[in-house]
Design an enzyme around this catalytic site. Structure first.
Site, PDB file in Angstrom:
ATOM      1  CD  GLU A  31     -64.113  95.314  -9.178  1.00  0.00           C
ATOM      2  OE1 GLU A  31     -65.278  95.484  -8.769  1.00  0.00           O
ATOM      3  OE2 GLU A  31     -63.767  94.398  -9.942  1.00  0.00           O
ATOM      4  CE  LYS A 109     -67.778  95.122  -6.916  1.00  0.00           C
ATOM      5  NZ  LYS A 109     -67.150  94.061  -7.716  1.00  0.00           N
TER       6      LYS A 109
END
Length: 130
Positions: A31, A109
């Site tokens: 990420e 997200k």
């Protein structure tokens, strides 16, 4: 506007919804390396009565400034948790805009890298002045 005696409660709100940015937040190394999209919704509680009466921008909050603060935090910083992203945004908005009594920040997200099928995960925080 509900009033009791001489005191009135003003609950006006400004919404800046659906902001989308690319950032590098997350607990997994991928990420932080690859990054991903984040969506934000912000709600600001502000007494808008003077702005409504005067048509003067100085009595409200400029939406472009809200967008810029959110963009800088999401795109230029790196955090492990979206909770930290939301906290930084809320504190920055309260610091920048003295007219804001309280703000709510929702960080979404999309497609999180966790097992299963999720459209998105989100956190929402509300912060105000003491």
């Amino acid at each position: 506007m509900p009033c009791w005696g001489k005191e009135c409660i003003v609950i006006d709100k400004i919404y800046v919804n659906g902001m989308e940015f690319y950032g590098y937040h997350g607990v997994f190394p991928e990420e932080n390396k690859l990054g991903q999209r984040f969506r934000l919704d912000v709600m600001l509680e502000v007494d808008l009565s003077k702005a409504g009466k005067t048509d003067d921008l100085t009595f409200t909050v400029n939406y472009a400034d809200v967008y810029q603060i959110c963009q800088e935090i999401v795109e230029q910083k790196v955090y492990k948790l979206v909770e930290k992203v939301a906290e930084e945004i809320a504190q920055s908005l309260l610091q920048k805009f003295s007219l804001v009594k309280q703000c709510t920040v929702k960080v979404i997200k999309p497609d999180p890298p966790i097992p299963g099928h999720y459209q998105s995960v989100a956190i929402e925080i509300t912060r105000g002045r003491t």
